[in-house]
Design a protein around this motif. Structure first.
Motif, PDB file in Angstrom:
ATOM      1  N   MET A 137      20.039  94.068  44.025  1.00  0.00           N
ATOM      2  CA  MET A 137      21.017  94.943  43.387  1.00  0.00           C
ATOM      3  C   MET A 137      22.423  94.701  43.915  1.00  0.00           C
ATOM      4  SD  MET A 137      19.102  98.628  42.990  1.00  0.00           S
ATOM      5  CE  MET A 137      20.525  99.353  42.173  1.00  0.00           C
ATOM      6  N   GLN A 138      22.549  94.423  45.218  1.00  0.00           N
ATOM      7  CA  GLN A 138      23.872  94.188  45.795  1.00  0.00           C
ATOM      8  C   GLN A 138      24.570  93.014  45.090  1.00  0.00           C
ATOM      9  OE1 GLN A 138      25.417  96.128  47.872  1.00  0.00           O
ATOM     10  NE2 GLN A 138      23.695  97.450  48.357  1.00  0.00           N
ATOM     11  N   LEU A 139      23.831  91.948  44.820  1.00  0.00           N
ATOM     12  CA  LEU A 139      24.416  90.791  44.147  1.00  0.00           C
ATOM     13  C   LEU A 139      24.775  91.122  42.699  1.00  0.00           C
ATOM     14  CD1 LEU A 139      22.105  87.993  45.579  1.00  0.00           C
ATOM     15  CD2 LEU A 139      24.511  88.402  46.156  1.00  0.00           C
ATOM     16  N   TYR A 140      23.939  91.913  42.042  1.00  0.00           N
ATOM     17  CA  TYR A 140      24.258  92.329  40.680  1.00  0.00           C
ATOM     18  C   TYR A 140      25.512  93.207  40.656  1.00  0.00           C
ATOM     19  CZ  TYR A 140      19.573  90.818  39.165  1.00  0.00           C
ATOM     20  OH  TYR A 140      18.448  90.098  38.869  1.00  0.00           O
ATOM     21  N   MET A 141      25.594  94.149  41.604  1.00  0.00           N
ATOM     22  CA  MET A 141      26.754  95.042  41.628  1.00  0.00           C
ATOM     23  C   MET A 141      28.026  94.265  41.949  1.00  0.00           C
ATOM     24  SD  MET A 141      25.390  98.694  43.181  1.00  0.00           S
ATOM     25  CE  MET A 141      24.440  98.077  44.577  1.00  0.00           C
ATOM     26  N   TYR A 142      27.931  93.273  42.823  1.00  0.00           N
ATOM     27  CA  TYR A 142      29.090  92.413  43.088  1.00  0.00           C
ATOM     28  C   TYR A 142      29.540  91.718  41.810  1.00  0.00           C
ATOM     29  CZ  TYR A 142      31.696  88.254  44.374  1.00  0.00           C
ATOM     30  OH  TYR A 142      32.647  87.254  44.419  1.00  0.00           O
ATOM     31  N   ALA A 143      28.585  91.129  41.089  1.00  0.00           N
ATOM     32  CA  ALA A 143      28.909  90.368  39.885  1.00  0.00           C
ATOM     33  C   ALA A 143      29.534  91.245  38.807  1.00  0.00           C
ATOM     34  CB  ALA A 143      27.661  89.681  39.344  1.00  0.00           C
ATOM     35  N   GLU A 144      29.099  92.512  38.728  1.00  0.00           N
ATOM     36  CA  GLU A 144      29.573  93.409  37.683  1.00  0.00           C
ATOM     37  C   GLU A 144      30.635  94.393  38.170  1.00  0.00           C
ATOM     38  OE1 GLU A 144      28.438  93.592  34.135  1.00  0.00           O
ATOM     39  OE2 GLU A 144      28.309  91.553  34.947  1.00  0.00           O
ATOM     40  N   ASN A 145      31.041  94.265  39.439  1.00  0.00           N
ATOM     41  CA  ASN A 145      32.079  95.134  40.017  1.00  0.00           C
ATOM     42  C   ASN A 145      31.700  96.620  39.888  1.00  0.00           C
ATOM     43  OD1 ASN A 145      34.510  95.716  41.332  1.00  0.00           O
ATOM     44  ND2 ASN A 145      35.644  95.870  39.404  1.00  0.00           N
ATOM     45  N   LEU A 146      30.485  96.938  40.321  1.00  0.00           N
ATOM     46  CA  LEU A 146      29.961  98.308  40.279  1.00  0.00           C
ATOM     47  C   LEU A 146      29.841  98.860  41.693  1.00  0.00           C
ATOM     48  CD1 LEU A 146      27.125  97.726  37.659  1.00  0.00           C
ATOM     49  CD2 LEU A 146      29.401  98.666  37.230  1.00  0.00           C
ATOM     50  N   GLN A 147      29.991 100.161  41.839  1.00  0.00           N
ATOM     51  CA  GLN A 147      29.984 100.779  43.161  1.00  0.00           C
ATOM     52  C   GLN A 147      28.628 101.372  43.556  1.00  0.00           C
ATOM     53  OE1 GLN A 147      32.506 100.426  45.391  1.00  0.00           O
ATOM     54  NE2 GLN A 147      33.128  99.041  43.734  1.00  0.00           N
ATOM     55  N   TYR A 148      27.775 101.608  42.598  1.00  0.00           N
ATOM     56  CA  TYR A 148      26.436 102.076  42.945  1.00  0.00           C
ATOM     57  C   TYR A 148      25.501 101.858  41.761  1.00  0.00           C
ATOM     58  CZ  TYR A 148      27.008 106.527  40.383  1.00  0.00           C
ATOM     59  OH  TYR A 148      27.199 107.479  39.429  1.00  0.00           O
TER      60      TYR A 148
END
Length: 221
Positions: free
Chosen positions: A135-146
């Motif tokens: 999830m951390q890599l997905y959130m990085y890619a999509e610029n999401l905070q949680y």
């Protein structure tokens, strides 16, 4: 007859992946560079029976997401980003797809769906580090905070959910691992096995390449 047909076709439908490093692969905890190198040489080591279980899990995810949670959008959205390689002028491609996003109080957040059986469910107290890393890599890619990490009991339909916050320190450590993976791919020699992969460890018992590894290949502390 039908079992044989099912397993034959499982191999065809279960291995359609874009070239590059995938978050689900990078996120393994702990990560063994030796296993990665052996996967490149011999294939992922996943039997058709195991791939069938994966496919059933994917179908279950899609059913819950599409039937019960229509609020989820960007379903199966492809993510892709590049990191600098240790080799000058070259880049490392990271590619995958997210289960989707959902708006919570006008804030977009990630949705990641996983499934498990009843036996594992009984001892399930916290989300798996592997899934959090993914999830951390997905959130990085999509610029999401949680995001929401959702687990489904395949046998009963029960659901457990956790909120996972974006953690830049975890992402930085994963970036370092990605460079290590890329370096290992460029070298001819086989890396040492992970130090936690001892002869009696669960890590070794679950590795499809355990018979190709020996105790003296384990990293020192």
């Amino acid at each position: 007859m039908f079992r044989e047909l099912l397993l034959q076709r499982t191999n065809v439908f279960g291995n359609e992946r874009e070239d590059g490093l995938h978050p689900s692969q990078i996120a393994r905890d702990p990560y063994c560079l030796r296993r990665h190198k052996l996967e490149i040489k011999y294939g992922p080591g996943v039997t058709n029976e195991l791939q069938l279980l994966f496919n059933i899990g994917h179908m279950l995810h899609d059913f819950y997401r599409d039937r019960y949670f229509p609020e989820i959008y960007d379903k199966e959205k492809r993510i892709c980003f590049y990191l600098p390689s240790s080799v000058d002028g070259e880049q490392i491609k990271v590619v995958g797809s997210i289960d989707g996003k959902i708006m919570v109080e006008e804030t977009p957040c990630l949705v990641e769906i996983k499934s498990t059986g009843s036996e594992a469910w009984k001892m399930f107290r916290r989300p798996k580090a592997t899934h959090i890393n993914q999830m951390q890599l997905y959130m990085y890619a999509e610029n999401l905070q949680y995001g929401y990490l959702i687990y489904i009991n395949k046998d009963t339909g029960d659901i457990k959910e956790w909120i996972v916050d974006y953690d830049p320190d975890t992402v930085e450590s994963l970036f370092n691992l990605i460079v290590e993976i890329d370096d290992a791919e460029r070298k001819d020699e086989l890396p040492l096995a992970h130090k936690k992969c001892t002869p009696s460890s669960v890590m070794r018992s679950q590795c499809p390449f355990s018979e190709r590894c020996f105790p003296h290949t384990t990293e020192d502390e």
